[in-house]
Design an enzyme around this catalytic site. Structure first.
Site, mmCIF file in Angstrom:
data_model
loop_
_atom_site.group_PDB
_atom_site.id
_atom_site.type_symbol
_atom_site.label_atom_id
_atom_site.label_comp_id
_atom_site.label_asym_id
_atom_site.label_seq_id
_atom_site.Cartn_x
_atom_site.Cartn_y
_atom_site.Cartn_z
ATOM 1 C CG HIS A 120 -1.889 -1.152 1.211
ATOM 2 N ND1 HIS A 120 -3.112 -1.090 0.581
ATOM 3 C CD2 HIS A 120 -1.792 -2.409 1.710
ATOM 4 C CE1 HIS A 120 -3.738 -2.250 0.707
ATOM 5 N NE2 HIS A 120 -2.948 -3.075 1.387
ATOM 6 C CG ASN A 144 -9.036 -7.358 7.751
ATOM 7 O OD1 ASN A 144 -9.242 -8.520 8.103
ATOM 8 N ND2 ASN A 144 -9.855 -6.690 6.954
ATOM 9 C CG ASP A 204 -1.526 -6.382 3.534
ATOM 10 O OD1 ASP A 204 -1.681 -5.318 2.902
ATOM 11 O OD2 ASP A 204 -2.434 -6.924 4.187
ATOM 12 C CG HIS A 213 -2.516 2.759 9.193
ATOM 13 N ND1 HIS A 213 -3.479 3.238 8.330
ATOM 14 C CD2 HIS A 213 -2.602 1.399 9.121
ATOM 15 C CE1 HIS A 213 -4.128 2.221 7.783
ATOM 16 N NE2 HIS A 213 -3.608 1.081 8.237
ATOM 17 C CG PHE A 241 -7.984 -3.855 10.491
ATOM 18 C CD1 PHE A 241 -7.853 -4.958 11.313
ATOM 19 C CD2 PHE A 241 -9.249 -3.292 10.330
ATOM 20 C CE1 PHE A 241 -8.967 -5.496 11.962
ATOM 21 C CE2 PHE A 241 -10.364 -3.811 10.972
ATOM 22 C CZ PHE A 241 -10.222 -4.926 11.793
HETATM 23 O O1 DOR Z 1 -4.547 -4.700 7.623
HETATM 24 C C1 DOR Z 1 -4.820 -4.317 6.511
HETATM 25 N N1 DOR Z 1 -4.555 -3.062 6.100
HETATM 26 N N2 DOR Z 1 -5.433 -5.176 5.668
HETATM 27 C C2 DOR Z 1 -5.909 -4.777 4.486
HETATM 28 O O2 DOR Z 1 -6.449 -5.583 3.777
HETATM 29 C C3 DOR Z 1 -5.799 -3.356 4.067
HETATM 30 C C4 DOR Z 1 -4.699 -2.701 4.744
HETATM 31 C C5 DOR Z 1 -4.715 -1.190 4.612
HETATM 32 O O3 DOR Z 1 -4.947 -0.693 3.508
HETATM 33 O O4 DOR Z 1 -4.456 -0.511 5.613
#
Ligand code: DOR
Length: 466
Positions: free
Chosen positions: A101, A317, A344, A348, A362
């Site tokens: 991300h 998640n 993944d 944040h 998450f």
């Molecule tokens: O923990 C997660 N964060 N799982 C996801 O599928 C999306 C991701 C996010 O974009 O922060």
């Protein structure tokens, strides 16, 4: 610029072989590889210098050039041949992370394409695939083109965008999938959210198959998962936190496998976390259904027990699962059911992650700890061989994405990562190149670190002994 990687343990993840070789890199390509290359190519390496040379690290990298002790510096070659001694280190194809991300456009306070790409280079990744849950979402050519151009300007690593499956990731109407494909997306995904409507998913798979691109599915049945913040089980009961049952993932894995069977589409299941999901994928592969899947380092390393700290850095998640699940993930990695290790990487801000567990978002960052966790938790304990682990971070994701990458070969693009398997280091989030500090591994001591990341023959990150 010419560069010689000398005396490395070169991993070929296709043949699963390790051979001691030199690699000569010129004009961004692998010009030659072999034993004692310096001598056989008649390279005039001057051993008589004071032993100090500088390999240029790309100015765009934001890092200071690294000086290191190097006895062999070219005497009269012009341009000079820079020599990096990589004895006792693994020289592997540039690592590929197919689940990142990058947050730009829209959430630049969490990460930008530039900082995410720097984090990737530090983590040994030469290619990353970015997920489309940006704002606006990557559901049209303009956003994809913006990501491609920004990544190019940044010039750090290869960035391959995914396009959304549905418009706005809203799960109501399909995106203009053909136009996204034309713009160069490598896969379709609504990651961060599932495609709840099975009929829509079926049609998405039909189009994806026509376009010869995979669908990356975030498998989560939202009614079953609703309100949950951690894995449903003994620990969630003890901690008084609402659980997300394993079934929430497995129901969707089963559905999507059935739809992949129906449509012939290549389904790639993102972040598999439960024993049941591994079993479903294994059975589907045995039936010949075109399905692949990935696991994250946090899911193969941690269990839901760490949530007892109520630390939001452990909130992700799908959630961290139980011991039985982690054992099944290890078995799935070993027997090939799990094709790929992907991070993944989900940055944040500290403000968001300082909220209490139930309301914090998450996700955790992963680019800069992935290699350390793979080595410490999989390779050193003997769960995977070095070759098997490297295959799951190179040739396997390359094949899934139809990229001509994942192997070091003469004439090929010089995307190369050097891993020091003996280097022990401590995870210090404050020193990360990425913006996100949200990791549950802060303070962990890990063994195994990427020490050179080279993209198209240019060194983007280097950390070798002085
Ligand atoms: O923990 C997660 N964060 N799982 C996801 O599928 C999306 C991701 C996010 O974009 O922060």
């Amino acid at each position: 610029m010419k560069l010689l990687l000398k005396d490395g343990k070169v991993i070929n993840p296709v043949n699963k072989t390790i051979t001691i070789q030199d690699i000569l890199i010129a004009d961004g390509k692998v010009a030659a590889m072999g034993k004692e290359l310096a001598a056989s190519l008649n390279l005039d390496l001057d051993e008589s210098t004071d032993g100090r040379s500088t390999v240029p690290v790309d100015s765009n990298s934001g890092f200071q050039p690294v000086f290191f002790n190097n006895k062999e510096t070219s005497k009269n070659a012009c341009p000079p041949i820079f020599v990096i001694n990589v004895k006792d280190k693994y020289v592997v194809p540039g690592l590929i992370d197919l689940h990142v991300h990058l947050r730009e456009p829209g959430f630049e306070e969490k990460e930008t394409i530039a900082t995410g790409a720097q984090a990737a280079a530090r983590g040994g990744f030469t290619s990353i695939v970015c997920m489309p849950n940006t704002e606006p979402p990557a559901d049209n050519q303009a956003v994809i083109s913006y990501i491609q151009q920004t990544a190019q300007k940044t010039g750090m690593v290869n960035v391959f965008p995914t396009g959304t499956i549905t418009q706005g990731r809203a799960g109501k109407e399909l995106s203009e999938m053909a136009s996204l494909a034309e713009q160069g997306v490598v896969a379709f995904s609504d990651d961060g959210a599932p495609v709840v409507n099975a009929k829509l998913m079926r049609h998405a798979m039909e189009y994806a198959k026509m376009l010869n691109l995979p669908v990356i599915s975030h498998c989560e049945e939202p009614a079953l998962a609703y309100g949950g913040v951690m894995h449903e089980g003994f620990m969630s009961t003890m901690l008084g936190l609402a659980g997300i049952p394993a079934a929430a993932e497995e129901v969707m894995v089963a559905r999507d496998i059935i739809l992949a069977g129906l449509t012939g589409c290549h389904l790639h299941v993102a972040h598999v976390s439960t024993a049941g999901s591994v079993e479903l994928v294994r059975a589907a592969k045995e039936k010949g259904i075109k399905v692949t899947c990935e696991v994250t380092p946090h899911h193969f390393t941690l269990t839901d027990e760490v949530v007892s700290s109520y630390d939001p850095h452990t909130k992700v998640n799908p959630p961290l699962r139980g011991k039985v699940d982690v054992a099944a993930l290890h078995a799935g990695l070993k027997d090939g059911t799990i094709d790929v290790i992907a991070t993944d990487h989900a940055p944040h801000t500290p403000e968001e992650k300082e909220l209490e567990f139930e309301i914090a978002p998450f996700g955790m960052v992963g680019l800069e700890t992935a290699v350390g966790l793979v080595w410490t938790k999989l390779v050193i304990p003997g769960i995977l061989t070095a070759c098997e682990a490297v295959a799951k971070m190179t040739v396997n994701p390359a094949r899934i994405l139809n990229l001509k990458k994942g192997l070091i070969e003469t004439g090929g693009e010089a995307d190369i990562t050097v891993i020091d398997p003996n280097l022990t280091w401590v995870v210090k989030p404050e020193e990360f190149a990425g913006k996100g500090r949200n990791t549950p591994f802060s303070g962990w001591s890990l063994k195994g670190l990427p020490v050179v990341t080279m993209v198209g023959g240019r060194v983007k990150w280097m950390k070798l002994d002085k």
